[in-house]
Design a protein around this motif. Structure first.
Motif, short mmCIF file in Angstrom:
data_model
loop_
_atom_site.label_atom_id
_atom_site.label_comp_id
_atom_site.label_asym_id
_atom_site.label_seq_id
_atom_site.Cartn_x
_atom_site.Cartn_y
_atom_site.Cartn_z
N SER A 1 3.68 -8.43 -38.09
CA SER A 1 4.86 -7.92 -37.38
C SER A 1 4.90 -8.43 -35.94
O SER A 1 5.98 -8.53 -35.35
N GLY A 2 3.76 -8.75 -35.38
CA GLY A 2 3.70 -9.22 -34.00
C GLY A 2 4.17 -10.63 -33.79
O GLY A 2 4.12 -11.13 -32.66
N GLY A 3 4.61 -11.33 -34.84
CA GLY A 3 5.15 -12.67 -34.67
C GLY A 3 4.48 -13.75 -35.48
O GLY A 3 4.68 -14.94 -35.20
N GLY A 4 3.71 -13.37 -36.50
CA GLY A 4 3.05 -14.39 -37.31
C GLY A 4 2.07 -15.23 -36.51
O GLY A 4 1.87 -16.41 -36.79
N ILE A 5 1.43 -14.63 -35.51
CA ILE A 5 0.58 -15.38 -34.59
C ILE A 5 -0.84 -15.45 -35.14
O ILE A 5 -1.49 -14.44 -35.38
N LEU A 6 -1.32 -16.66 -35.33
CA LEU A 6 -2.65 -16.90 -35.87
C LEU A 6 -3.69 -16.75 -34.77
O LEU A 6 -3.52 -17.27 -33.66
N ALA A 7 -4.75 -16.02 -35.06
CA ALA A 7 -5.85 -15.90 -34.11
C ALA A 7 -6.62 -17.21 -34.03
O ALA A 7 -6.87 -17.86 -35.05
N ASN A 8 -6.99 -17.60 -32.82
CA ASN A 8 -7.89 -18.74 -32.67
C ASN A 8 -9.24 -18.39 -33.26
O ASN A 8 -9.73 -17.26 -33.12
N ARG A 9 -9.87 -19.36 -33.92
CA ARG A 9 -11.18 -19.08 -34.49
C ARG A 9 -12.17 -18.67 -33.41
O ARG A 9 -12.99 -17.77 -33.60
N ALA A 10 -12.08 -19.33 -32.23
CA ALA A 10 -12.99 -18.99 -31.14
C ALA A 10 -12.80 -17.54 -30.69
O ALA A 10 -13.76 -16.86 -30.31
N PHE A 11 -11.55 -17.07 -30.74
CA PHE A 11 -11.27 -15.68 -30.38
C PHE A 11 -11.92 -14.73 -31.37
O PHE A 11 -12.57 -13.74 -30.98
N ARG B 1 17.33 -31.55 -31.40
CA ARG B 1 16.76 -31.20 -30.09
C ARG B 1 16.81 -29.69 -29.84
O ARG B 1 16.91 -29.23 -28.69
N THR B 2 16.74 -28.91 -30.93
CA THR B 2 16.66 -27.46 -30.81
C THR B 2 15.20 -27.05 -30.63
O THR B 2 14.32 -27.54 -31.34
N ALA B 3 14.95 -26.18 -29.68
CA ALA B 3 13.59 -25.70 -29.46
C ALA B 3 13.18 -24.78 -30.61
O ALA B 3 13.83 -23.77 -30.86
N LEU B 4 12.12 -25.17 -31.30
CA LEU B 4 11.63 -24.38 -32.43
C LEU B 4 10.12 -24.52 -32.53
O LEU B 4 9.58 -25.62 -32.46
N SER B 5 9.45 -23.40 -32.69
CA SER B 5 8.03 -23.40 -33.04
C SER B 5 7.87 -22.48 -34.26
O SER B 5 8.67 -21.56 -34.46
N ILE B 6 6.88 -22.77 -35.06
CA ILE B 6 6.67 -21.98 -36.28
C ILE B 6 5.21 -21.53 -36.33
O ILE B 6 4.29 -22.35 -36.45
N SER B 7 5.01 -20.22 -36.23
CA SER B 7 3.68 -19.65 -36.33
C SER B 7 3.37 -19.34 -37.79
O SER B 7 4.21 -19.51 -38.68
N GLY B 8 2.16 -18.86 -38.02
CA GLY B 8 1.78 -18.47 -39.37
C GLY B 8 0.79 -19.44 -39.98
O GLY B 8 0.22 -20.30 -39.31
N TYR B 9 0.61 -19.29 -41.28
CA TYR B 9 -0.33 -20.15 -42.02
C TYR B 9 0.13 -20.24 -43.46
O TYR B 9 0.50 -19.23 -44.08
N GLY B 10 0.10 -21.44 -44.01
CA GLY B 10 0.37 -21.63 -45.43
C GLY B 10 1.70 -21.03 -45.85
O GLY B 10 2.77 -21.41 -45.35
N SER B 11 1.66 -20.07 -46.76
CA SER B 11 2.86 -19.52 -47.38
C SER B 11 3.58 -18.49 -46.54
O SER B 11 4.59 -17.93 -46.97
#
Length: 379
Positions: free
Chosen positions: A158-168, A293-303
């Motif tokens: 729910s927080g935005g599909g944000i993947l944790a860094n492995r180091a974190f 030239r639309t600003a887009l980033s995609i978080s998450g993993y795999g499916s």
């Protein structure tokens, strides 16, 4: 609903990219799942005691998740997280749990808004910034001696599909050990990303893991497991056992479907294929955005993909700049063009999602970018 599609009460059909907020991973009315349900119905729904179906599912989970030596069942991911935090407090004798701003551990533990009215144990929670080990250390230096556990989603849902860094995540493992706290991975959403969950991909072992959503095959499901010496504290046959009960914890339908789903539907090959399909979709969406030239980033993993109309992917929820209006516009436009997506911009593929579905989605998304270019940020 059937397969990868659903129809609303007015007769409109949609290709489903919501898939029950990731719980509908097997697709709608999967024939293997339906056959398992029908077979279980003929033998009784709730026995009021242990049965072979829960043993089979428990063995499946313990085989898949190397950090889980024992597992107990409940009725939802929310319940699993609340019990896991309660267990951590009980076994450590400490009152506090450290969680993360923007995290979501169920309807009674939603930290997108830490002051949400229904949140429980508000006075016993402490919070740090996600993907920021220095901030975690700051909090633990203040209250580490009273901290029973750190609970974290390896990928915020729910927080935005944000993947944790492995180091974190590695830092959390070390900090939990240093301060004598337990580490809890909430894999209610991310368990579907590999046979052993996201923890298997990053090779970091928590003390406790919570599960839910897709592992129930579309039925009500929750579970928590971990090191034997922790879960065995809930064994009612042992002196001084901590009570954990629930009338429907081991209901026959969920136990049967969970076992069949893990062994016959969510195979290693199926998980690899749907993750590859998600990676291909991610690449295609970024390509059409770059062309415009639309600003887009995609978080998450795999499916699981989470779209943000901003140039840089967020590392924690405070870095999300996509506006609610942009998300609402995207949601409604995709509905009008036959795609069912969550308002928050997440895309959950199911095992029933096809390459043709993804290609059609990309084409419609390109049209959305063209239609509403004036309302979206550009590079």
């Amino acid at each position: 609903a059937a397969g990868g599609c659903l129809t609303d009460v007015d007769g409109h059909s949609y290709i489903d990219f919501t898939n029950d907020m990731s719980a509908g991973f097997y697709g709608h009315s999967n024939p293997v799942i339906l056959a398992a349900i029908r077979g279980a119905l003929d033998k009784g729904i709730s026995f009021g005691g242990p049965h072979k179906h829960e043993v089979a599912l428990a063995e499946d989970i313990c085989r898949r998740f190397t950090s889980i030596e024992r597992v107990r069942f409940c009725n939802s991911g929310t319940e699993a997280n609340l019990v896991a935090m309660g267990l951590a407090r009980a076994v450590t004798g400490r009152p506090l749990v450290l969680a993360f701003h923007g995290g979501y551990h169920g309807s009674l533990a939603t930290y997108v808004n830490v002051e949400a009215p229904l949140n429980v144990d508000k006075l016993q929670m402490r919070f740090a910034r996600y993907n920021d080990e220095k901030d975690v250390l700051r909090v633990l230096e203040e209250c580490g001696a009273e901290t029973a556990a750190i609970i974290v989603e390896p990928m915020m849902a729910s927080g935005g599909g944000i993947l944790a860094n492995r180091a974190f995540l590695a830092a959390l493992r070390a900090l939990a050990d240093n301060f004598g706290a337990l580490l809890i991975f909430d894999e209610v959403v991310t368990a579907r990303l590999s046979p052993g969950g996201l923890q298997d991909l990053v090779q970091i072992r928590p003390d406790l893991t919570t599960l839910g959503k897709s592992l129930g095959g579309g039925l009500t499901f929750g579970a928590f497991g971990g090191r034997a010496k922790l879960i065995d504290r809930l064994d009612p046959s042992r002196p001084g056992a901590i009570l954990h009960s629930g009338t429907f914890n081991n209901n026959v339908l969920t136990m049967t479907v969970g076992h069949i789903g893990l062994t016959q539907v969510a195979t290693i090959e199926a998980l690899q294929a749907v993750n590859a399909r998600g990676d291909k979709l991610r690449h295609s969406l970024l390509k059409v955005a770059t062309e415009r030239r639309t600003a887009l980033s995609i978080s998450g993993y795999g499916s699981i993909l989470s779209l943000h109309f901003q140039p840089a992917a967020p590392r924690n929820p405070t870095e999300i700049t996509t506006t609610p209006t942009q998300r609402k516009l995207f949601h409604l436009d995709m509905l009008l063009h036959g795609f069912y997506t969550p308002r928050r911009g997440t895309i959950n593929l199911s095992l029933a999602t096809t390459d043709d579905d993804c290609e059609a989605f990309v084409n419609t998304f390109a049209g959305f970018l063209d239609r509403y270019s004036a309302f979206l940020p550009h590079d």
